[in-house]
Every structure is written in C-alpha cells, then in structure tokens.
Design a protein around this motif. Structure first.
Motif, PDB file in Angstrom:
ATOM      1  N   ASP A  47       3.681   5.690  -5.533  1.00 48.00           N
ATOM      2  CA  ASP A  47       3.700   5.581  -7.054  1.00 48.00           C
ATOM      3  C   ASP A  47       2.696   6.749  -7.474  1.00 48.00           C
ATOM      4  N   ARG A  48       1.450   6.752  -6.704  1.00 47.60           N
ATOM      5  CA  ARG A  48       0.377   7.568  -7.382  1.00 47.60           C
ATOM      6  C   ARG A  48       0.682   9.042  -7.107  1.00 47.60           C
ATOM      7  N   ALA A  49       1.514   9.288  -5.899  1.00 51.02           N
ATOM      8  CA  ALA A  49       1.886  10.657  -5.551  1.00 51.02           C
ATOM      9  C   ALA A  49       2.851  11.044  -6.542  1.00 51.02           C
TER      10      ALA A  49
ATOM     11  N   GLN B 210       3.039  10.037  -9.727  1.00 51.30           N
ATOM     12  CA  GLN B 210       2.306  10.415 -10.883  1.00 51.30           C
ATOM     13  C   GLN B 210       1.626  11.546 -10.919  1.00 51.30           C
ATOM     14  N   ALA B 211       0.971  11.879  -9.687  1.00 49.31           N
ATOM     15  CA  ALA B 211       0.148  13.185  -9.543  1.00 49.31           C
ATOM     16  C   ALA B 211       1.320  14.450  -9.812  1.00 49.31           C
ATOM     17  N   GLN B 212       2.416  14.357  -9.265  1.00 52.35           N
ATOM     18  CA  GLN B 212       3.521  15.108  -9.040  1.00 52.35           C
ATOM     19  C   GLN B 212       3.824  15.407 -10.782  1.00 52.35           C
ATOM     20  N   ASP B 213       4.254  14.301 -11.386  1.00 52.06           N
ATOM     21  CA  ASP B 213       4.527  14.522 -12.744  1.00 52.06           C
ATOM     22  C   ASP B 213       3.628  15.190 -13.599  1.00 52.06           C
ATOM     23  N   LYS B 214       2.220  14.865 -13.353  1.00 46.15           N
ATOM     24  CA  LYS B 214       1.163  15.529 -14.244  1.00 46.15           C
ATOM     25  C   LYS B 214       0.857  17.022 -13.941  1.00 46.15           C
TER      26      LYS B 214
ATOM     27  N   ALA C 269       0.613  -1.238  -0.072  1.00 41.65           N
ATOM     28  CA  ALA C 269      -0.017  -0.033  -0.058  1.00 41.65           C
ATOM     29  C   ALA C 269       0.567   1.223  -0.051  1.00 41.65           C
ATOM     30  N   GLN C 270       1.834   1.139   0.731  1.00 45.25           N
ATOM     31  CA  GLN C 270       2.886   2.596   0.761  1.00 45.25           C
ATOM     32  C   GLN C 270       3.474   2.700  -0.312  1.00 45.25           C
TER      33      GLN C 270
END
Length: 57
Positions: free
Chosen positions: A42-44, A46-50, A36-37
């Motif tokens: 990974d999602r964080a 991806q959000a930062q990259d976007k 989960a961590q």
C-alpha cells in the motif's frame, strides 16, 4: 500403570502442548507477515501515485 508408562504419558502430553503452542505461533507470525506485506504494498502504491501526480504536474 507403571512409572515408565506415567513418564511416557506425561511426555506425550507435554509434546502435544508444545506442538499446539508452536502451531499457534506459526499462524500468528504468518498473519503478521501477510499484514506487513500488505502495508508495504500500500505504501509503495501511494508513493508511486504521488510521484506520478508530481511528475504529471
């Protein structure tokens, strides 16, 4: 072997089974928490990259 010895042996056997079961549950919970961590990281990312792509545009 007396009754008390039988009860003692059975108690030790059940105690060992409980320890094994709890140890397995602990290991599984630790693995799931780690997964989960990793997913959150990974999602964080991806959000930062976007955000960076949108901001740079």
């Amino acid at each position: 072997m007396g009754i008390m010895d039988q009860f003692k042996d059975k108690g030790e056997e059940l105690s060992n089974k409980a320890k094994d079961a709890l140890g397995g549950a602990k290991d599984e919970a630790s693995e799931r928490a780690s997964q989960a961590q990793d997913e959150v990281s990974d999602r964080a990312q991806q959000a930062q990259d976007k955000f960076n792509q949108d901001y740079d545009s």
